[in-house]
Every structure is written in C-alpha cells, then in structure tokens.
Design an enzyme around this catalytic site. Sequence first.
Site, PDB file in Angstrom:
ATOM      1  CB  CYS A   1      -0.905  -0.221   1.203  1.00  0.00           C
ATOM      2  SG  CYS A   1       0.001   0.145   2.831  1.00  0.00           S
ATOM      3  NE  ARG A   2       0.668   8.517   1.030  1.00  0.00           N
ATOM      4  CZ  ARG A   2       0.815   8.968   2.394  1.00  0.00           C
ATOM      5  NH1 ARG A   2       0.381   8.213   3.492  1.00  0.00           N
ATOM      6  NH2 ARG A   2       1.400  10.118   2.519  1.00  0.00           N
TER       7      ARG A   2
END
Length: 732
Positions: free
Chosen positions: A677-678
Amino acid sequence: LRWMPRGVALSALRYLQQPIKLVREYDRANLRPDLIAGVTVGVILLPQAIAFSLLAGLPPQMGLYTAIAGGIAAALWGSSDLLHAGPTTTLSLLTLSTLAFLASPGSPEYVVAAGLLAVMVGVFQLGLGLLQLGFIVNFVSHSVIVGFATGAGVLIALRQINPLLGLPPSQGDVLGGIRETILALPEAQPLTAALGIGSMLLIILLRRLNPRLPGPLIAIAAASAVVFLLGEQASDVAVIGQLPAGLPPPAALPFLNLELIGRLSTAALAVAAIGLVQTTAVSRSMAAHTRQRLDNNQEFVGQGFANIFSGLFSGYPTSGSFSVTAVKFRAGARTRIAYIVACLVILIAMSTVGWVGNYMPVSALAGTLIITAYNTIDQTEIRRIFQGAPGDAMIMVVTFLGTIFLELDFAVLSGILLSFVLYLIRTSAPRVQIVVPDESFRHFTHRPEAPQCPQLSIVEIQGDLYFGAVSHIEEEIMELATHHPEQRYLLIRMHQVNQVDFSGIHMLENLVSHYREQGGDVFLVRVSPKARRLMAATGCLEFIGSRNLLDEDEAIDYLFHHVLDPVICIYECPVRVFRECGNLPKRFDLIEITPADTSVGGAPASNGVTAPAVSPRELWKALRWTSTATPPPIVLDVREPREFHRSHIAEAQSLPLSTLLQNGLIMAHDRPIVLVCRSGRRSRRAAAVLRGLGFSDIRVMEGGMQAWESAGLLTAVEFGPEAAATNGKGMV
C-alpha cells in the site's frame, strides 16, 4: 542634513521644529494649572538640584544651572507633556564615578570635564533621535535599570554617611571606604550629625503625616534655620555657601582636546544609554496615566538638546527624573510649559534668596540624599524579577554587583551587553511547535497529547526568520519531518513572524524543496505584507507559488478538498483532526489488529493476526531471481485504483482494500502473497483479512510504496481510462 536620506532628513526637520509646535498648539486653558505646578516643582527642585550636584562632586550652582539650561531645552524639544528632565541621582553618581579618575572632584579640571561629558552625551542622543533610532532603547532589559538603580542607591547612601556625620571624605573602593568610616566614627561632629539625622527623621515623619508635603524642602529649611539661630555656635557646621545670581554662564569647554574626548567616549556612551532608558521609563509611566502617545525619537532629540545646552551653560549630564515628574503630575501640570515655569522660579530664587546658602548645612542635604537613595531601591520590582525568568535575574545581579564593585560606566555597559546577549539567545531559538485544532475547531492550540493528521503537519513559528534563528527553525522542522515521514505536507503558521531576511528566504526554499522531493508540498498562512514583498523581490514567491500562500480561515478546507488524499483519511486514519473529517466514512475500525512485526523476514505473531515484513529491496530480488523451486510471490496492491495507476510495482496486481473487505479473495494458497500500500497501514489490515480467509504465507512490504520509491526502484505508470484489476468478486 544633505547626507541623510530624504525621508530621514524630513523627519529630522520635524523633530527640530518641536518648540514651534509647542507654542502654536498651546491651549491657554492650561496656563493656570501649569503656573501652579511650575511654582511647586521649582520650590522642591531648588534644594534637590544642589544636593545632586554635591553628589556628583561639583559646586552647588552647577546643579541649578543643569536644572535651568537642561530643563528648558528638554521642555522645548521633548515629547512627553509631564516628563521632568534635570539633575538626577543616577547620572550624578555616574558623573562622579566617570570623572574621579581624571581630576579631583570640585577642581576646575573636573568641572570642565563634566561639561564636556554632558555635550558628548547630548550629541550622541541627538544623533540617535535624528536618525530615528529610538527603538534601540527597547533592547535594553529593564533588569539593567533595576540593578543599576539598586546599586546606585547603596553607593549613594554609603558615600553620604561621612558628610552626614561631618567626617572627611573616604578614599578608595567601597569596602575600603566603609572601613575608613568605621575607624573615623569617634571624630564625628555632634551638631553636624544631629542636623543631618534630624533632617532624615523629619522627612520620614512628614511623609507619614502627609505624603503631599515637600519633606526635603521643609527639612532643609528647618536645618538652615537652626544654623542661622545658633550663629557662632554652628561655625563648625559645613554649609553650601552663597548661591550665585543670574543666568547660567557659558562654559569654556576644550572641544579640541582629542585626548580628553577619547578618554570620555566610553563613559559618554554609558551615560547616554542609561539616561535614555531612564527617561523612556519615566515618560512611559506617565503616559500610562495620561494616555499620551509618545515619540521615542522626539524624546531622544529633547534629551540630546538638554545635555548639549546643559554642558554649554556650566551644567553636567541630565536625564528624566521620576520623583520630580511625579510631583509635577500630582501638582496638576498639563504641558511642558510647567517645567519652564519651574526653571524661572529657580532663577528668581537664586537672585533673591541666594544668601540662604550660607546657612544651608551639607549634612542636611546628605540626609536628603540618603532618603532619596533608599527610595530608588524598588523592592517590589526586585522580588518580581527574582520570581520571573532566570535570565532577567542574572542581568540584574550582574549589573548590581558591577555598580558596587566596578567602575559605573563599565557596569552599565556590561549589563546592557548581557541583556543583548540574552535577547540574541532567546530570539535565535524561537519555539517551533506542532498545533492542532481545538475541540471546537475554532483555534489552533499546542496539544502534544492530541492526535495529528497522518498527511498534514501544522507548525507554528514563534519568532522571526532572521539569520540568527533560521538554522534552529529549519532543524526543528526537519526533525519533525523525520519523526513523521508519512506527513508529506506542511502548513506553516507565520502570524508571529514579524521579520524575514534573506537567510529566512533560503530556509523556506530549502523546506519546500525537501517536501517536494518527498512528493509533498509546503503551504504558508498569515505571511506579513513586508515578508511577502521580500519573497516576491527575491523570486521566493515564484518558487513556492502564490497558490501556496493561503488564507488562514480557508486553508484547512482547501487542503482537505484539493491536496490531501481522502483514501488515506478513510482507510489509514483512525481520528478526526479537522472539522472536515466528520463528513468522511471511517473504515479504519472495521479490522482491529495489533502492530505488525516489523522485523524483515520474521515469523508471524502468535496471535495469527499480524504478518512479517519484507523490505523493498528483498521483494525486488524475489521478483527478479526466481526458480521452479521458489516461484515469485504474488504482489497485491491494496491501494485505490487511481493510486495504483499513478505509480505501482510492475508485477503488482490491484486489489483495493475496499474490494477485499467486501468480496474477499479467491485464489490458490500455494504461492506466497506480498501486500503493498502507500505506507503499510492498509497492508496490515489486508493481511488480517486474508488470515481470516485461511491464507498463511502472507507478508507486508515494509514502508509501502513510499519506501519502494525512496529506494530508487522502478515503478510502472498507466495512462488512459482505468482498467479494473479484479472481476468484481475478488478473482485475480
């Protein structure tokens, strides 16, 4: 005035025209109260001026000349309507300390040096006023004045003991003088001591009976009456002598004696500084009662002319006097005309009752000075300073000890220098603090315990961006950025930044460059017009972008709807920091997990919820060097599609966390899965969901795409319409 800039020259001409303004704007309704107050001040000032001149080691008439010449000049060119300028205890003591090493007190050389010192002090003060440098008085700590006044009060009292008792003047330093006085006590003259001590007791008694009574004047008059009545029996009592009549005579000063001028230059600087600070303090205290708006530059001009005229007409340095100013205020004075009337009263008294000096005992004046010295010690202010900041207390103590044991001019300059050093220390390390909205979302407050936005850091700079402070400010902000790397955006509140220099411009540009390199940006609010002009002139505004200078009331709304990522707000942020957060659904609490094991390649936690981490470099190697025995892992990117299309690992497949939460995942269990993810938060939540579905070989890429990009690893970018990476049912 040709060498001055045009604006400064025009202001200088305005300052010089103050006497014309005084006469032109005078209200005749003030004449009667000014006359009454002027007579009152003149009667009280007459014996005080004589006592102050004796304290300075000068003939008694020099105190009167100082009161007349200096007072009239200060009244004509000053700013405060009620300020009294004339001989004071502080400058009298400074004059004695400064000139004692040049000549014997009272000698012709000593008198000439006192006049020259006054002119030098006046020229310095006048120059500061004409150049509009009146603000510099604000940089001298009030503790310097309190420390010096306290030390001066102690010195005055000690030096007046011998005249009070009829003993010869003591020589040497303070401790040596005390020793000499104690040894000479058997030689004290009873009548002289009785007159001096009796005058002190009478002043104290009158003050308790009625503080409005002119105690010193009554005490000196009573002592003079006793000497007059005793006649020959009081022949051993030292008296002032006949007071001269007429106007103050011009003084022949050695303006071409460069050696003497050089020796007096340091002392002149100290006397000028203390005189200006003391005058400003007195005028401000009166302005608090009258609500008059003062002009420091005009007051500097007035004090400059007062000292110049005092020196030219047989006087010595002068400054504002709080005690006489207070008398003038209580007497009902309205304007500076009252002090001109007081000077005329002194002139008349010198011409008519100058013979009274033949009966005026020196011991009575010494007693008056001791009472005055005691009153200069502000015990309440000393306690307040000790209860306040340690730096102010240190300045006061250093100045006090220097006044007692060192040369007074050196003590004053040491205190002023120490106050400047303290100012530089305080301003070079302004506070940089994180702020968040309060519970009502109306104000920003510093609450270390309150949660912060994971995307936006809001800091408040409580000081100026000048060369001495920018290094500290930049280090503080960069340290905050290091501790919170996920906060890629920075909002700086600059409402307490009054000044910005070129070093501050460079610091802002460095911060902007750093945050933009991390994929974020910097925004500013409450930038002063002066700072904005400098930013525009230096190209800084163009570099930062005028859009990044936001209105304070609309800044959060703009950032929330145009800059911050709402996906992060929904899936990665468990709190509602801003008012705007209340309109967003929070999916953060759908899956409760414990913190992930951040050790790379570690085993899963015993609770079966968390997943071990793999570094971006290790994942990159696992995707490049594979074999039939060790197939590559499946990389699932759980960010939203628009994030995925913007930048992703080439081998990754898109599986938004929202889809995973809704539909689950259908795939074989024979290959390891790496979640991306980020920053890592959504990956850990996706890992918790997959473990609940029976998947065991799950890893989380440490630091997310931020860490992958920081490691310099290549990413893929997609263009055109978004193509769904799943079939809507979680099938990959």
